[in-house]
Structure formats: structure tokens, C-alpha cells
Write a protein that holds these residues in place. Structure first.
Motif, mmCIF file in Angstrom:
data_model
loop_
_atom_site.group_PDB
_atom_site.id
_atom_site.type_symbol
_atom_site.label_atom_id
_atom_site.label_comp_id
_atom_site.label_asym_id
_atom_site.label_seq_id
_atom_site.Cartn_x
_atom_site.Cartn_y
_atom_site.Cartn_z
ATOM 1 N N ASN A 1 38.472 42.338 35.678
ATOM 2 C CA ASN A 1 38.120 41.854 36.850
ATOM 3 C C ASN A 1 36.431 42.120 37.026
ATOM 4 O OD1 ASN A 1 37.967 40.031 39.032
ATOM 5 N ND2 ASN A 1 38.799 41.913 40.492
ATOM 6 N N PRO A 2 35.629 41.907 36.124
ATOM 7 C CA PRO A 2 34.163 42.296 36.251
ATOM 8 C C PRO A 2 33.501 41.688 37.627
ATOM 9 C CG PRO A 2 34.230 40.550 34.788
ATOM 10 C CD PRO A 2 35.613 40.729 35.225
ATOM 11 N N PRO A 3 32.414 42.434 38.247
ATOM 12 C CA PRO A 3 31.793 42.086 39.475
ATOM 13 C C PRO A 3 31.785 40.217 39.611
ATOM 14 C CG PRO A 3 30.905 43.869 38.749
ATOM 15 C CD PRO A 3 32.014 43.638 37.745
ATOM 16 N N ALA A 4 31.374 39.800 38.431
ATOM 17 C CA ALA A 4 31.045 38.229 38.577
ATOM 18 C C ALA A 4 32.388 37.505 38.941
ATOM 19 C CB ALA A 4 30.599 37.858 37.059
ATOM 20 N N SER A 5 33.626 38.185 38.480
ATOM 21 C CA SER A 5 34.681 37.411 38.963
ATOM 22 C C SER A 5 35.371 37.868 40.353
ATOM 23 C CB SER A 5 35.861 37.593 37.923
ATOM 24 O OG SER A 5 36.339 38.695 37.813
ATOM 25 N N HIS A 6 34.863 38.591 41.096
ATOM 26 C CA HIS A 6 35.514 39.212 42.457
ATOM 27 C C HIS A 6 35.520 37.820 43.303
ATOM 28 C CE1 HIS A 6 34.160 43.516 41.799
ATOM 29 N NE2 HIS A 6 34.758 43.205 40.952
ATOM 30 N N THR B 1 38.595 43.205 44.131
ATOM 31 C CA THR B 1 37.436 43.783 43.687
ATOM 32 C C THR B 1 38.029 45.075 42.671
ATOM 33 O OG1 THR B 1 37.783 45.529 45.721
ATOM 34 C CG2 THR B 1 36.197 43.363 45.563
ATOM 35 N N GLU B 2 39.353 44.939 42.190
ATOM 36 C CA GLU B 2 39.925 45.903 41.501
ATOM 37 C C GLU B 2 39.225 45.761 39.954
ATOM 38 O OE1 GLU B 2 44.073 45.248 42.251
ATOM 39 O OE2 GLU B 2 43.548 45.913 44.170
ATOM 40 N N GLU B 3 39.043 46.710 39.298
ATOM 41 C CA GLU B 3 38.647 46.707 38.005
ATOM 42 C C GLU B 3 39.549 45.916 37.017
ATOM 43 O OE1 GLU B 3 37.059 49.674 34.507
ATOM 44 O OE2 GLU B 3 37.114 50.397 36.512
ATOM 45 N N ILE B 4 40.733 45.871 37.281
ATOM 46 C CA ILE B 4 41.796 45.188 36.425
ATOM 47 C C ILE B 4 42.721 44.677 37.526
ATOM 48 C CG2 ILE B 4 43.852 45.236 34.821
ATOM 49 C CD1 ILE B 4 42.256 47.471 33.407
ATOM 50 N N THR B 5 42.833 43.161 37.222
ATOM 51 C CA THR B 5 43.931 42.559 38.034
ATOM 52 C C THR B 5 44.838 41.757 37.342
ATOM 53 O OG1 THR B 5 43.952 41.207 40.324
ATOM 54 C CG2 THR B 5 42.338 40.475 38.440
#
Ligand code: FES
Ligand code: CO
Length: 346
Positions: A202-207, A213-217
Motif C-alpha cells: 500500500n504505497p503512498p500513491a494508493s493511500h 495508510t498501512e504499509e501492507i493492507t
């Protein structure tokens, strides 16, 4: 399976052109090798005829829509209604029209922002995509483009959880975790439903896409395959409650090419994630799929007994599709027509 050679495929509905493309006049489309013309009639509904005038064979897609909503040939103006009957020959003031002045008409319906066409008596209605009729969802037309691959490749890829870590490693794919999630299958008369949970980057571009905002979702997927070449990518993000539901039609143009029609339903607002952001997010993902699929042999043999390809556990959805398509052919007295492997690349 060479799609144009399997007559039963003519008995399904396919999404062809976005309705908005018909606003400025008739447009050509090739469906299963058949040249058709689509236009919007006086009532705003789409219509489809064979793209060939019965006078001197000019393409009707070169013509125009007259004041009555009929389609006029651009060569000498012969005019046809939506049943394909010639209703006007401008050079004939007595108004006499030969009996055989008729062009083949096809079933055509407006649905989900697209003109859908069935070349012959359809075996199934146009699939019901429930989000279209569910309050709280907005529909976003994302992509309409020609791909140099075949619909079965696209459909199989849609259910193949093994490719995320490789093809999509630049955005949501977890390269360090290539073990694919398994599906739970529910067979249906029209295809199947397949459910699974998939961890994704879940990179910033996909928040704003995922709403977290977690790194992995986690993605909770309830995907569906609608025989022969439509699918639902039913993606929900449990952490935010956001639904990102994609529908694709891989409409066969001929034995080597297809139209990728893709639209999206979201249960959030334009303010929380804009149409453009949603298109920009899915654009590179779709391009990555396209790039790898265009690098495969365009024909896939659905009779796996012929052993033209090797398989692994995560190919199960694709193998199920192949089995069901083989049964469809057999039920309609057809055999698979395919190209031998050494002829496949061309
Ligand atoms: Fe169409 Fe002559 S070719 S009117
Ligand atoms: Co993909």
C-alpha cells in the motif's frame, strides 16, 4: 481456441463501444471477425447492423445519422432503419425500394455505459452487475482499448493470484511474498464466483485508493467469471470499508485481438478520491497486465489433454474456465478449433 471459429460464441452479449462514442455519428466495430456499425437512433438507443451497404457494399460506418435517427450510407445515401430495412433511396423519387434491399441487423442494448451486441440468439442475458443498481456506488469508465491478445488470456490472468508479485511488483505486488492466496470456488450456471483474501503493498500513491495508510493492507476479493469473457474484480479493503469493484469485458475482435472494456464502481465520494486519481491508479496496473499478455501466444488451447502448456496450483481458475468452455462447445456440437503450437507465433 480460435474464437471466430466457434459459432456458439456468437450467442453471447459483448460490450463493444462506450455509448458516448456514438454521440458524433456512426462508428465501426469488429466483433468475432464480423464488421458491424453502431449508431445512436432518434430515441438515444444504440443500434447495430452489418457494416456493409447492400447497394455497392460501402461501409455504413462512413455514413451519417439522418433526422429520423436512421443510418444513411455515405456513398449514395441509401438509408436503413434499426431493423436493417432500407427505408429510403434518394435517387428513386417514386419511393420504390427493392425487396432485397436489407442489411443484417444485430441485437443491441445500452447497459453500464456501453453498447452491448449479440450476433445471434443469446444463451444468457447481459450479466447483472449489482453495484450499478445499488445506491451509494458511482460508476467510472476507465479504459476502452485494443489489446493484441485474446480474451481467454485476459480472463485467466484476472483470476491468477501468482502474477501480482511479479507483474505488479512496482505498485501493489509483494515481490517478497510470491505464495499466492487460494480461492474458495462457487460454481454458477453463468460461470463461477471465487473468494479470497490477498495481502498487498500500500504505497503512498494508493493511500486514497485503499483508504488506509498501512504499509501492507488486505484485499478481500469476491471475483466472478461470466462466461465467456466478462469478469468482476470485487475488491474490498476491510480496513477502510472501501469497495473498488472493477468489471472487465474482454470482447473478441478476431483471433488475435480483443477490446478491453473496464469500468469501476466505488462506494466513496469524488471528494475522497477523484475520478482522475482512480484512473491514474489503475492505468499502470492495466498496462502491466497488457504488456505481459501481449507477450504470450495469442491462442490458448482449452483442451488441456493436449498438453500444450504446463500448469500449477494457482492456474486452477483458468483450468476451470477451459473445462467449462470445452463443455460449452461440446453441448453445442462443436469441437475446439486451435492452432498447433509451432504455428501459434506469427
Ligand atoms: Fe451505399 Fe450506394 S453503396 S448507397
Ligand atoms: Co494483473
Amino acid at each position: 481456441m480460435l474464437v471466430t471459429q466457434q459459432k456458439v460464441l456468437r450467442r453471447f452479449w459483448y460490450a463493444t463501444l462506450p455509448l458516448s462514442m456514438l454521440d458524433d455519428g456512426p462508428k465501426p466495430f469488429t466483433l468475432l471477425g464480423e464488421s458491424i456499425v453502431l449508431w445512436k437512433g432518434g430515441d438515444g438507443k444504440p443500434h447495430a447492423l452489418r457494416d456493409r451497404c447492400c447497394h455497392r457494399t460501402a461501409k455504413l460506418s462512413k455514413g451519417f445519422v439522418d433526422e429520423d435517427g436512421n443510418i444513411a450510407c455515405g456513398y449514395h445515401g441509401w438509408t436503413y432503419d434499426c431493423s436493417g430495412a432500407c427505408v429510403k433511396i434518394p435517387q428513386n423519387p417514386a419511393g420504390v425500394i427493392p425487396k432485397n434491399a436489407i442489411v443484417q441487423a444485430y441485437r443491441c442494448e445500452a447497459r453500464y455505459g456501453y453498447a452491448w451486441v449479440a450476433l445471434e440468439d443469446p444463451l444468457q442475458p447481459i450479466p447483472e452487475f449489482v453495484e450499478e443498481f445499488t445506491p451509494g456506488y458511482r460508476r467510472i469508465l476507465q479504459f476502452h482499448e485494443t489489446w493484441n491478445t485474446t480474451p481467454l488470456r485476459m480472463m485467466e490472468n484476472s483470476f491468477d493470484n501468482s502474477h501480482f508479485s511479479f507483474v505488479h511488483k512496482a505498485n501493489f505486488g509483494l515481490f517478497s511474498n510470491p505464495t499466492p492466496s487460494k480461492y474458495e470456488f462457487r460454481p454458477e450456471e453463468w460461470g463461477f464466483e471465487a473468494e479470497t483474501h490477498v495481502p498487498v503493498r500500500n504505497p503512498p500513491a494508493s493511500h486514497r485508493i485503499t483508504g488506509t495508510t498501512e504499509e501492507i493492507t488486505e484485499r478481500h476479493l469476491i471475483n466472478r467469471w461470466y462466461m465467456p469473457f466478462a469478469r468482476r474484480f470485487g475488491c474490498s479493503y476491510p480496513a477502510s470499508g472501501i469497495d473498488h469493484i472493477i468489471y472487465n469485458c474482454a470482447t473478441p475482435i478476431d483471433d488475435r485481438t480483443m477490446v478491453l472494456a473496464q469500468w469501476l464502481y466505488r462506494n466513496d465520494s469524488e471528494a475522497s478520491c477523484s475520478t482522475q486519481e482512480l484512473i491514474d491508479w489503475d492505468r499502470p496496473i492495466t498496462d502491466e497486465d497488457r504488456d505481459i499478455l501481449e507477450a504470450t501466444d495469442y491462442d490458448a488451447c482449452i483442451d488441456v489433454q493436449r498438453q500444450q502448456e504446463c500448469h500449477m496450483e494457482s492456474d486452477k481458475p483458468g483450468l476451470l474456465m477451459r473445462r467449462m468452455l470445452l463443455k460449452l462447445l461440446a453441448d453445442h456440437g462443436e469441437r475446439e478449433v486451435f492452432r498447433e503450437p509451432d504455428e501459434v507465433r506469427g
